[in-house]
Write a protein that holds these residues in place. Structure first.
Motif, PDB file in Angstrom:
ATOM      1  N   LEU A 492       0.760  -1.127  -0.140  1.00 46.54           N
ATOM      2  CA  LEU A 492       0.059  -0.010  -0.129  1.00 46.54           C
ATOM      3  C   LEU A 492       0.815   1.306  -0.024  1.00 46.54           C
ATOM      4  O   LEU A 492       1.422   1.532   1.038  1.00 46.54           O
ATOM      5  CB  LEU A 492      -0.964   0.027   1.221  1.00 46.54           C
ATOM      6  CG  LEU A 492      -2.153   0.776   1.199  1.00 46.54           C
ATOM      7  CD1 LEU A 492      -3.120   0.523   2.414  1.00 46.54           C
ATOM      8  CD2 LEU A 492      -1.933   2.442   1.307  1.00 46.54           C
ATOM      9  N   GLU A 493       1.066   1.814  -1.275  1.00 51.81           N
ATOM     10  CA  GLU A 493       1.724   2.978  -1.219  1.00 51.81           C
ATOM     11  C   GLU A 493       1.209   4.221  -1.276  1.00 51.81           C
ATOM     12  O   GLU A 493       2.021   5.390  -1.119  1.00 51.81           O
ATOM     13  CB  GLU A 493       3.028   2.608  -2.460  1.00 51.81           C
ATOM     14  CG  GLU A 493       3.693   1.500  -2.440  1.00 51.81           C
ATOM     15  CD  GLU A 493       4.865   1.431  -1.381  1.00 51.81           C
ATOM     16  OE1 GLU A 493       4.976   2.640  -1.003  1.00 51.81           O
ATOM     17  OE2 GLU A 493       5.221   0.501  -1.081  1.00 51.81           O
ATOM     18  N   GLU A 494       0.013   4.323  -1.934  1.00 58.55           N
ATOM     19  CA  GLU A 494      -0.508   5.655  -1.894  1.00 58.55           C
ATOM     20  C   GLU A 494      -2.109   5.490  -1.431  1.00 58.55           C
ATOM     21  O   GLU A 494      -2.588   4.589  -1.268  1.00 58.55           O
ATOM     22  CB  GLU A 494      -0.599   6.218  -3.513  1.00 58.55           C
ATOM     23  CG  GLU A 494       0.895   6.321  -4.020  1.00 58.55           C
ATOM     24  CD  GLU A 494       0.818   6.910  -5.485  1.00 58.55           C
ATOM     25  OE1 GLU A 494       1.812   7.163  -5.921  1.00 58.55           O
ATOM     26  OE2 GLU A 494      -0.429   6.911  -6.231  1.00 58.55           O
ATOM     27  N   VAL A 495      -2.740   6.648  -1.510  1.00 51.39           N
ATOM     28  CA  VAL A 495      -4.051   6.865  -1.179  1.00 51.39           C
ATOM     29  C   VAL A 495      -4.810   7.900  -2.147  1.00 51.39           C
ATOM     30  O   VAL A 495      -4.338   9.021  -2.343  1.00 51.39           O
ATOM     31  CB  VAL A 495      -4.351   7.479   0.289  1.00 51.39           C
ATOM     32  CG1 VAL A 495      -5.589   7.747   0.667  1.00 51.39           C
ATOM     33  CG2 VAL A 495      -4.018   6.163   1.199  1.00 51.39           C
ATOM     34  N   SER A 496      -6.020   7.828  -2.687  1.00 53.16           N
ATOM     35  CA  SER A 496      -6.542   8.366  -3.607  1.00 53.16           C
ATOM     36  C   SER A 496      -7.583   9.062  -2.756  1.00 53.16           C
ATOM     37  O   SER A 496      -8.125   8.459  -1.943  1.00 53.16           O
ATOM     38  CB  SER A 496      -7.138   7.462  -4.673  1.00 53.16           C
ATOM     39  OG  SER A 496      -8.270   6.683  -4.000  1.00 53.16           O
ATOM     40  N   CYS A 497      -7.644  10.512  -3.070  1.00 55.29           N
ATOM     41  CA  CYS A 497      -8.983  11.226  -2.377  1.00 55.29           C
ATOM     42  C   CYS A 497      -9.536  11.939  -3.311  1.00 55.29           C
ATOM     43  O   CYS A 497      -9.254  12.595  -4.375  1.00 55.29           O
ATOM     44  CB  CYS A 497      -8.127  12.304  -1.602  1.00 55.29           C
ATOM     45  SG  CYS A 497      -9.153  13.354  -0.702  1.00 55.29           S
ATOM     46  N   LEU A 498     -11.035  11.534  -3.230  1.00 57.26           N
ATOM     47  CA  LEU A 498     -12.218  12.558  -3.934  1.00 57.26           C
ATOM     48  C   LEU A 498     -12.733  13.428  -2.985  1.00 57.26           C
ATOM     49  O   LEU A 498     -13.211  13.032  -2.095  1.00 57.26           O
ATOM     50  CB  LEU A 498     -13.121  11.600  -4.410  1.00 57.26           C
ATOM     51  CG  LEU A 498     -12.736  10.274  -5.180  1.00 57.26           C
ATOM     52  CD1 LEU A 498     -13.780   9.352  -5.689  1.00 57.26           C
ATOM     53  CD2 LEU A 498     -12.028  10.604  -6.350  1.00 57.26           C
ATOM     54  N   MET A 499     -12.918  14.702  -3.642  1.00 57.26           N
ATOM     55  CA  MET A 499     -13.499  15.874  -2.871  1.00 57.26           C
ATOM     56  C   MET A 499     -14.468  16.681  -3.557  1.00 57.26           C
ATOM     57  O   MET A 499     -14.244  16.559  -4.706  1.00 57.26           O
ATOM     58  CB  MET A 499     -12.233  16.693  -2.241  1.00 57.26           C
ATOM     59  CG  MET A 499     -11.237  16.062  -1.109  1.00 57.26           C
ATOM     60  SD  MET A 499      -9.891  17.264  -0.954  1.00 57.26           S
ATOM     61  CE  MET A 499      -8.949  16.918  -2.309  1.00 57.26           C
TER      62      MET A 499
END
Length: 719
Positions: A492-499
Motif C-alpha cells: 500500500l503505497e498511495e491513497v486516492s482522495c475524492l473531494m
C-alpha cells in the motif's frame, strides 16, 4: 331528561317555565305559571311562549332576547305588565331556556337590565363603548387605553366616526341587523397614528331607545403582528426548500404531502402533482424497502437514524443512486417526516471509473515489464494513459488527488488545482506536501483532527470526512473527502482522495435549522398564550362568583374553574417541552392530581392518595379529555366518597397496555347505589365523564363493592 327539566321549574315561590330553542315552545311549567295563565298542562305543552302575553312582544324585543342569550346566556324582556328573565340551559344536545315571570305591581321601571349592561365593562378585559345616535355615551378604561387617551372625558360625547371609518361602522351595523354572531376584524389607528387591529362585536341595548348600541372590541394587534411574522418566516423557509439543490419530501403517514422542485426532477416527474399522496415506499426497490421502512418507523418513535445510501427507482423506472437522511417534523399540524435525498449517481459512476482506472493501472504494470519486447503494446499503453488523464481532468465539480506515505501529491486534476488557487491562494504542483498546506488553512473552531484520516487511510481502511478550512477573506469552506487505499503491487503505497466542495450545502442546512428553531419558538408562544387566556377565563369566573349569592351557583363556577385549570395544565406542559405533537402524560397527571387534592381534600378526613402512572406520551386531542375525566372522578371522590369517615384511600392508576391505555380511579368510600346507571344519572360531572368517554371512543366500567368502595375503569386506544 324529564327529571332535570322538572327540577328547573320546581320552586313554586316563582312563576317559572322552560321553553326550547329556537321556537320558544313551552316544554314544562310549574303550578304557579299554570295558575297565572289559567291553563292546564296539556294546553301549555308546545304553545308559543310569547303568545301568552297581551299585548304580544314585538319582533325587535324577541330578537333582543335571542341576541342576549347568544352573547351572555342571559336576557331580560320588559313588557307593559310583566318582566321576564331568560337564562340559557344546555342539557345534553337540547338548548333550553328557563323563564322567570315577574308581575309588575307598580309603574316603576326596572333598571336591572340597564345596570347589568353598565357593570359589564368594569370587569371585562375587552374594550366596551356605548353609543346613542352615533355618539359615545360611555366607555370603559380599556377603550380609553386602546386608543392612547388618558381619561374617559376625552372620549365621551365624541362621534364614533372619530375612531372608525364610516364604511367600517356601516359594516358593523349591518351585521348587527342580520346576525347574532357579528364578530368582525377592523383596522384603525390610535391617537398618535399607530395602527390598531381589533375584533368588533356589536348589539342593540334594551334601554328603550332604538338607537342605543354597544360595541365590544378585542385588541388583536399583537396576534396580527405574530401572524405576519410567521407568514414571512414560512415564506423564507419555503423559498429555501424550493431553491435547495437537494431533493426534499415531507411524508405524513407514509404518503407524500410536499416536494420541492429538486425532488420532482430527481424522481423523473413533470410536476409535484405526479408525486402528491403517493406512497414513498413505492420508489424503493424490494432489496432496500425493509431497511427504509424500519428507519421511518424509528424516526416516528423519536429516534435519530443515520445517513444511508440506497438505490431508488424514479417515476420512469430508472435506477438512481441516492443518499437519504430523514428527520421528524410537523406539517399541517400533523407529525410528519422530512426526507432529504442527495443524488449520488454521478459519484457512484466516478467510483466505478476509479475502479476501472485501478484495473487499468495494474494492467499497465504488466505491460511495463514487457515494454522492451513489445513496442506495439507500448503504444497502446500510452493511448490508455492519455484517456485516463482526460477523464481525470475533465470531471466536473469533482476534485481528485493521490498522495504517498509522505503526504506528497503524486497526481491531481485541474479542478483541485483551481480550487486551491482561487479559494486558498495556494499554487500547488506534484510533489507538494498536501497535509501541511491544508493544515495551515484549517478552521480553529471546527477543526477536530479531521486530517488524521490520511494516516488511517494508510492503515488500509477507506475513510470519509468533512474538512473545515478558512479561505480568502476569512470565508469558511467545507470539503467532503473520500479516501481509499491504493495498492501498488502487494504494498500500500498511495491513497486516492475524492473531494467535493459542500460549503453551500452546509449554509443551506444551517438556514433550515435556524428557520425550524423559529417555528418552535412561535409554537411555544402560542401554547403560552393559550395557557394565559385560560387563566384569564378562570379569573373571570372567580370574579363573577363574587356577584353570586346562590351557593349552588358558586359551586358550579368553582368546578368550572377546576376544569379550565386541567386544560391549562396541558398547554403549560406543551410550553415547557420541545415536542409539540404530544405531552408527557405522567407529569401532566402528577400536577393535576396535586392541584385537585389541595383543592378538594375533605376536612377532618385523612385521605391516603396513591398514584401509579406509566410513562406515556399522549397527543393533545386525547390529553385534554383524559385530564377532564381525571378531574371529575377525583374531585367527586374527594367530595362525596368519604362522608362520615375519618380515613380513606384513593388511587389513580394509568397503564400502557400496548395498543390501549387503561385509566382507573378507585376509592374505599361509601360507594354508589347497586342500581346506579351512569347513562341515567342527573349529575353533571357523571354526564361529562360519559360524554368525554364517547369523545375518546372509550369503554367505561363502574364497579361498586357491597361493603363500600367504587372503581371507575376507562379503556381507550392510542392515537
Amino acid at each position: 331528561m324529564p327529571a332535570l327539566v322538572k327540577k328547573l321549574v320546581s320552586p313554586e315561590s316563582e312563576i317559572r317555565a322552560v321553553v326550547e330553542l329556537p321556537d320558544f315552545n313551552v316544554v314544562e311549567a310549574n303550578n304557579a305559571f299554570r295558575k297565572h295563565f289559567e291553563l292546564s298542562t296539556a294546553e301549555l305543552k308546545g304553545i308559543d311562549f310569547f303568545s301568552l302575553f297581551d299585548p304580544k312582544p314585538g319582533q325587535r324585543s324577541i330578537t333582543s332576547v335571542v341576541k342576549g342569550l347568544a352573547q351572555s346566556f342571559f336576557a331580560v324582556l320588559e313588557m307593559e305588565h310583566d318582566t321576564v328573565e331568560f337564562q340559557l340551559v344546555q342539557i345534553q344536545d337540547r338548548r333550553l331556556v328557563l323563564c322567570r315571570l315577574h308581575v309588575k305591581k307598580t309603574n316603576h321601571t326596572d333598571k336591572s337590565n340597564f345596570t347589568k349592561y353598565r357593570t359589564i365593562p368594569e370587569v371585562s378585559l375587552e374594550s366596551v363603548v356605548y353609543l346613542s345616535d352615533g355618539r359615545i355615551s360611555n366607555c370603559n378604561d380599556q377603550f380609553v387605553n386602546l386608543f392612547g387617551y388618558s381619561s374617559r372625558s376625552e372620549i365621551i360625547g365624541r362621534e364614533l366616526s372619530d375612531f372608525f371609518t364610516p364604511q367600517d361602522i356601516k359594516r358593523v351595523d349591518a351585521r348587527i341587523e342580520i346576525s347574532n354572531t357579528n364578530k368582525m376584524e377592523l383596522r384603525t389607528f390610535d391617537r398618535i397614528g399607530r395602527p390598531v387591529y381589533v375584533e368588533v362585536t356589536g348589539s342593540y341595548l334594551d334601554t328603550g331607545s332604538p338607537n342605543s348600541k354597544v360595541y365590544v372590541l378585542i385588541d388583536v394587534t399583537s396576534r396580527k403582528k405574530a401572524e405576519q411574522a410567521l407568514e414571512q418566516s414560512v415564506l423564507r423557509f419555503r423559498n429555501l426548500l424550493e431553491n435547495s439543490p437537494n431533493a426534499v419530501l415531507i411524508l405524513t403517514e407514509g404518503r407524500v404531502r410536499y416536494v420541492n422542485s429538486a425532488a420532482v426532477t430527481l424522481l423523473g416527474c413533470d410536476d409535484e402533482d405526479d408525486l402528491y399522496d403517493k406512497d414513498f415506499l413505492q420508489f424503493i426497490p424490494a432489496v432496500s424497502r425493509e431497511n427504509v421502512e424500519n428507519d421511518l418507523r424509528q424516526i416516528r418513535q423519536g429516534a435519530d437514524v443515520a445517513y444511508r445510501e440506497i438505490e431508488m427507482v424514479d417515476n420512469r423506472g430508472t435506477d438512481i443512486g441516492v443518499g437519504i437522511k430523514a428527520s421528524l417534523t410537523v406539517y399541517d399540524n400533523k407529525p410528519s417526516i422530512q426526507v432529504t435525498l442527495n443524488n449520488i449517481s454521478l459519484r457512484t459512476q466516478l467510483v466505478h471509473e476509479q475502479m476501472r482506472a485501478e484495473l487499468a493501472e495494474e494492467l499497465n504494470s504488466v505491460l511495463k515489464r514487457e515494454i522492451k519486447e513489445h513496442t506495439k503494446t507500448q503504444k497502446k499503453l500510452s493511448e490508455q494513459k492519455a484517456k485516463l488523464e482526460s477523464i481525470f481532468n475533465s470531471t466536473e465539480n469533482l476534485m481528485m488527488i493521490t498522495v504517498d506515505r509522505r503526504y506528497t501529491i503524486t497526481a491531481m486534476n485541474n479542478n483541485f488545482r483551481y480550487f486551491m488557487r482561487d479559494s486558498l491562494a495556494e499554487q500547488l504542483s506534484v510533489g507538494d506536501d498536501i497535509f501541511s498546506k491544508m493544515y495551515a488553512h484549517r478552521h480553529q473552531d471546527y477543526y477536530q483532527g479531521q486530517l488524521d484520516v490520511f494516516r488511517r487511510a494508510f492503515e488500509g481502511r477507506p475513510q470519509q470526512v468533512e474538512i473545515p478550512l478558512i479561505g480568502a477573506g476569512g470565508v469558511v469552506l467545507w470539503l467532503q473527502a473520500f479516501l481509499n487505499p491504493v495498492n501498488i503491487g502487494e504494498e500500500l503505497e498511495e491513497v486516492s482522495c475524492l473531494m467535493y466542495d459542500t460549503t453551500e450545502r452546509k449554509e443551506i442546512d444551517k438556514r433550515v435549522r435556524d428557520s425550524l428553531k423559529e417555528k418552535e419558538i412561535l409554537l411555544q408562544e402560542v401554547h403560552h398564550r393559550v395557557k394565559n387566556n385560560l387563566q384569564v377565563i378562570s379569573s373571570i369566573l372567580s370574579l363573577q362568583s363574587n356577584y353570586v349569592t346562590d351557593e349552588r351557583t358558586k359551586e358550579i363556577l368553582w368546578e368550572s374553574q377546576q376544569r379550565i385549570k386541567s386544560m391549562s395544565f396541558v398547554h403549560e406542559t406543551l410550553y415547557r417541552t420541545a415536542d409539540f405533537s404530544s405531552i408527557d402524560f405522567h407529569e401532566y397527571l402528577r400536577a393535576l392530581a396535586s392541584n385537585l387534592l389541595h383543592s378538594y381534600k375533605p376536612t377532618g378526613v385523612d385521605v391516603d392518595f396513591r398514584q401509579s402512572i406509566d410513562s406515556i406520551s399522549m397527543p393533545i386531542d386525547q390529553a385534554i379529555p383524559c385530564g377532564l375525566i381525571v378531574n371529575e372522578l377525583i374531585s367527586n371522590s374527594l367530595k362525596y366518597a368519604f362522608t362520615g369517615k375519618k380515613k380513606g384511600s384513593l388511587e389513580l392508576c394509568v397503564k400502557d397496555e400496548g395498543e390501549n391505555i387503561c385509566l382507573r380511579v378507585t376509592d374505599d368510600g361509601v360507594g354508589l347505589p347497586q342500581d346506579f346507571k351512569y347513562e341515567e344519572s342527573e349529575s353533571l360531572g357523571i354526564q361529562l365523564v360519559y360524554t368525554l368517554c364517547e369523545q375518546l371512543d372509550a369503554k367505561l366500567e363502574i364497579q361498586t363493592k357491597k361493603n363500600g368502595g367504587t372503581t371507575f375503569r376507562i379503556t381507550f386506544g392510542k392515537l
